[in-house]
Write a protein that holds these residues in place. Structure first.
Motif, PDB file in Angstrom:
ATOM      1  N   ASP A 162       0.820  -1.206   0.000  1.00 55.22           N
ATOM      2  CA  ASP A 162       0.000   0.000   0.000  1.00 55.22           C
ATOM      3  C   ASP A 162       0.859   1.264   0.000  1.00 55.22           C
ATOM      4  N   VAL A 163       2.000   1.202   0.688  1.00 50.90           N
ATOM      5  CA  VAL A 163       2.999   2.278   0.630  1.00 50.90           C
ATOM      6  C   VAL A 163       4.305   1.617   0.191  1.00 50.90           C
ATOM      7  N   PRO A 164       4.537   1.531  -1.129  1.00 48.01           N
ATOM      8  CA  PRO A 164       5.670   0.748  -1.649  1.00 48.01           C
ATOM      9  C   PRO A 164       7.020   1.286  -1.178  1.00 48.01           C
ATOM     10  N   LYS A 165       7.919   0.362  -0.899  1.00 54.48           N
ATOM     11  CA  LYS A 165       9.287   0.714  -0.539  1.00 54.48           C
ATOM     12  C   LYS A 165      10.187   0.607  -1.767  1.00 54.48           C
ATOM     13  N   PHE A 166      11.291   1.345  -1.725  1.00 53.52           N
ATOM     14  CA  PHE A 166      12.191   1.400  -2.877  1.00 53.52           C
ATOM     15  C   PHE A 166      12.762   0.023  -3.220  1.00 53.52           C
ATOM     16  N   LYS A 167      13.000  -0.808  -2.202  1.00 50.90           N
ATOM     17  CA  LYS A 167      13.598  -2.120  -2.447  1.00 50.90           C
ATOM     18  C   LYS A 167      12.662  -3.037  -3.236  1.00 50.90           C
ATOM     19  N   GLU A 168      11.353  -2.757  -3.213  1.00 51.47           N
ATOM     20  CA  GLU A 168      10.416  -3.548  -4.003  1.00 51.47           C
ATOM     21  C   GLU A 168      10.603  -3.329  -5.501  1.00 51.47           C
ATOM     22  N   VAL A 169      11.065  -2.142  -5.860  1.00 49.39           N
ATOM     23  CA  VAL A 169      11.119  -1.755  -7.269  1.00 49.39           C
ATOM     24  C   VAL A 169      12.346  -2.324  -7.968  1.00 49.39           C
ATOM     25  N   ARG A 170      13.431  -2.483  -7.257  1.00 49.99           N
ATOM     26  CA  ARG A 170      14.686  -2.877  -7.888  1.00 49.99           C
ATOM     27  C   ARG A 170      14.583  -4.176  -8.690  1.00 49.99           C
ATOM     28  N   PRO A 171      14.013  -5.259  -8.143  1.00 45.23           N
ATOM     29  CA  PRO A 171      13.884  -6.458  -8.985  1.00 45.23           C
ATOM     30  C   PRO A 171      12.960  -6.255 -10.181  1.00 45.23           C
ATOM     31  N   ILE A 172      11.954  -5.382 -10.037  1.00 48.74           N
ATOM     32  CA  ILE A 172      11.057  -5.093 -11.161  1.00 48.74           C
ATOM     33  C   ILE A 172      11.829  -4.392 -12.270  1.00 48.74           C
ATOM     34  N   VAL A 173      12.608  -3.358 -11.904  1.00 48.29           N
ATOM     35  CA  VAL A 173      13.381  -2.609 -12.893  1.00 48.29           C
ATOM     36  C   VAL A 173      14.410  -3.511 -13.559  1.00 48.29           C
ATOM     37  N   GLN A 174      15.075  -4.347 -12.784  1.00 44.24           N
ATOM     38  CA  GLN A 174      16.102  -5.220 -13.349  1.00 44.24           C
ATOM     39  C   GLN A 174      15.493  -6.200 -14.351  1.00 44.24           C
ATOM     40  N   ALA A 175      14.315  -6.738 -14.012  1.00 44.59           N
ATOM     41  CA  ALA A 175      13.649  -7.661 -14.939  1.00 44.59           C
ATOM     42  C   ALA A 175      13.254  -6.939 -16.225  1.00 44.59           C
ATOM     43  N   ILE A 176      12.746  -5.717 -16.104  1.00 45.49           N
ATOM     44  CA  ILE A 176      12.317  -4.953 -17.281  1.00 45.49           C
ATOM     45  C   ILE A 176      13.499  -4.610 -18.176  1.00 45.49           C
ATOM     46  N   VAL A 177      14.586  -4.111 -17.570  1.00 43.61           N
ATOM     47  CA  VAL A 177      15.757  -3.715 -18.358  1.00 43.61           C
ATOM     48  C   VAL A 177      16.416  -4.931 -18.990  1.00 43.61           C
ATOM     49  N   THR A 178      16.424  -6.062 -18.275  1.00 40.89           N
ATOM     50  CA  THR A 178      16.990  -7.289 -18.837  1.00 40.89           C
ATOM     51  C   THR A 178      16.230  -7.718 -20.079  1.00 40.89           C
ATOM     52  N   MET A 179      14.916  -7.603 -20.048  1.00 37.59           N
ATOM     53  CA  MET A 179      14.112  -7.939 -21.217  1.00 37.59           C
ATOM     54  C   MET A 179      14.426  -7.007 -22.375  1.00 37.59           C
ATOM     55  N   PHE A 180      14.638  -5.725 -22.071  1.00 34.97           N
ATOM     56  CA  PHE A 180      14.962  -4.764 -23.124  1.00 34.97           C
ATOM     57  C   PHE A 180      16.316  -5.071 -23.760  1.00 34.97           C
ATOM     58  N   THR A 181      17.330  -5.290 -22.925  1.00 37.96           N
ATOM     59  CA  THR A 181      18.671  -5.535 -23.457  1.00 37.96           C
ATOM     60  C   THR A 181      18.766  -6.872 -24.189  1.00 37.96           C
ATOM     61  N   SER A 182      17.897  -7.818 -23.835  1.00 37.02           N
ATOM     62  CA  SER A 182      17.909  -9.118 -24.517  1.00 37.02           C
ATOM     63  C   SER A 182      17.116  -9.093 -25.817  1.00 37.02           C
ATOM     64  N   GLY A 183      16.440  -7.971 -26.107  1.00 39.28           N
ATOM     65  CA  GLY A 183      15.729  -7.830 -27.370  1.00 39.28           C
ATOM     66  C   GLY A 183      14.281  -8.256 -27.337  1.00 39.28           C
ATOM     67  N   ALA A 184      13.699  -8.423 -26.133  1.00 40.25           N
ATOM     68  CA  ALA A 184      12.285  -8.806 -26.042  1.00 40.25           C
ATOM     69  C   ALA A 184      11.392  -7.700 -26.611  1.00 40.25           C
TER      70      ALA A 184
END
Length: 318
Positions: A162-184
């Motif tokens: 309900d009040v997201p913490k910054f540490k919650e976002v890091r794995p989300i961002v890493q997964a998103i950027v990994t998909m981008f760099t891999s050409g998804a």
């Protein structure tokens, strides 16, 4: 008549119990809204500063020069600046859709999903719209919506606090950027509802990747005139090097974009939930008033009938 009175009375009691629930839910949503607004106020200072730094680097053409100089390098780190600056011909588009995990939030989810579908129509090819789009769903409502319509769900995340913490976002961002760099996908948008005030929110679709001078935002007032005249010079001395600085700053910028969007969306969600529950409580008041009037009229009619019957019986005895 007695049965009708009992039925109306049961409906009144049932509506009052429902109103107690909606009142409680409104208070809970209001508390969550106040909490996340206090949290967001402090975070916005950091987000504004990191955006200002990246914007100034972009306007002074440092991003372009570093992108060119790094074109021959390779990095195994998906969060590297090279990966996030990489520009390719756009064949597929990734769309991060931020929705809620539950209902009872008014038009919050429907607004995001409707506007996202409009964005999909604008950015995809006419012949194979669904094949060109990769959905990255944050929130079960958006994931279920696009699954039912046959879209490719490349990533799914549920259970945002309900009040997201910054540490919650890091794995989300890493997964998103990994998909981008891999050409998804070759370009990425983040779609969410921006909180304006308790009664108002507006849809936003921001390009996140690749990071270019065009999509990092506007300069502050201090640099506008220089930018217009094309005289903007780097305002930073980089040590040990510009590349090393960007390896730290660009991942922070990407994290700030996603985290800021999630905070903004959650704020809008709590506001929408509070407003929806207040509307439900107000509607319950109207229903109770109508039922109470109906009950009083029925009771009055019953009493009048009883008096008439007693008076008639008394007259017959006389």
């Amino acid at each position: 008549m007695a049965g009708s009175l009992q039925s109306v009375k049961r409906r009144i009691n049932s509506t009052k119990k429902t109103q107690q629930i909606t009142n409680a839910m409104q208070m809970v949503s209001t508390v969550k809204l106040n909490q996340i607004q206090r949290h967001t106020a402090s975070y916005q200072v950091y987000a504004a500063k990191i955006r200002s730094v990246i914007t100034h680097l972009a306007k002074s053409h440092l991003l372009d020069s570093i992108s060119v100089s790094s074109s021959s390098k390779k990095s195994d780190d998906p969060m590297s600046s090279l990966g996030m600056l990489q520009q390719r011909p756009v064949k597929k588009v990734g769309i991060v859709v931020i929705t809620s995990d539950r209902g009872l939030v008014g038009s919050y989810n429907s607004t995001v999903l409707k506007q996202t579908m409009t964005l999909i129509d604008n950015v995809s090819q006419a012949d194979n719209k669904k094949d060109d789009i990769v959905i990255l769903a944050i929130g079960s409502t958006g994931a279920d919506f696009f699954k039912q319509r046959g879209f490719n769900i490349g990533y799914e995340y549920q259970g945002v606090s309900d009040v997201p913490k910054f540490k919650e976002v890091r794995p989300i961002v890493q997964a998103i950027v990994t998909m981008f760099t891999s050409g998804a996908f070759d370009k990425l948008y983040v779609c969410y509802n921006h909180f304006v005030n308790t009664l108002t929110s507006e849809f936003r679709a921001e390009q996140m990747l690749p990071i270019t001078a065009e999509n990092v935002g506007d300069l502050g007032n201090d640099g506008l005139e220089e930018a217009k005249e094309g005289q903007l010079a780097p305002a930073y001395d980089a040590e040990p090097s510009q590349d090393a600085i960007l390896e730290v700053v660009l991942p922070q910028y990407a994290e700030s974009l996603v985290y800021g969007a999630i905070l903004d969306a959650k704020t809008s969600e709590h506001a929408s939930s509070s407003t929806a529950m207040k509307s439900a409580s107000d509607n319950a008041d109207d229903i109770i008033s109508t039922l109470q009037l109906q009950y009083n009229r029925a009771r009055q009619s019953a009493i009048t009938t009883e008096i008439t019957e007693i008076t008639g019986a008394q007259a017959a005895l006389e």
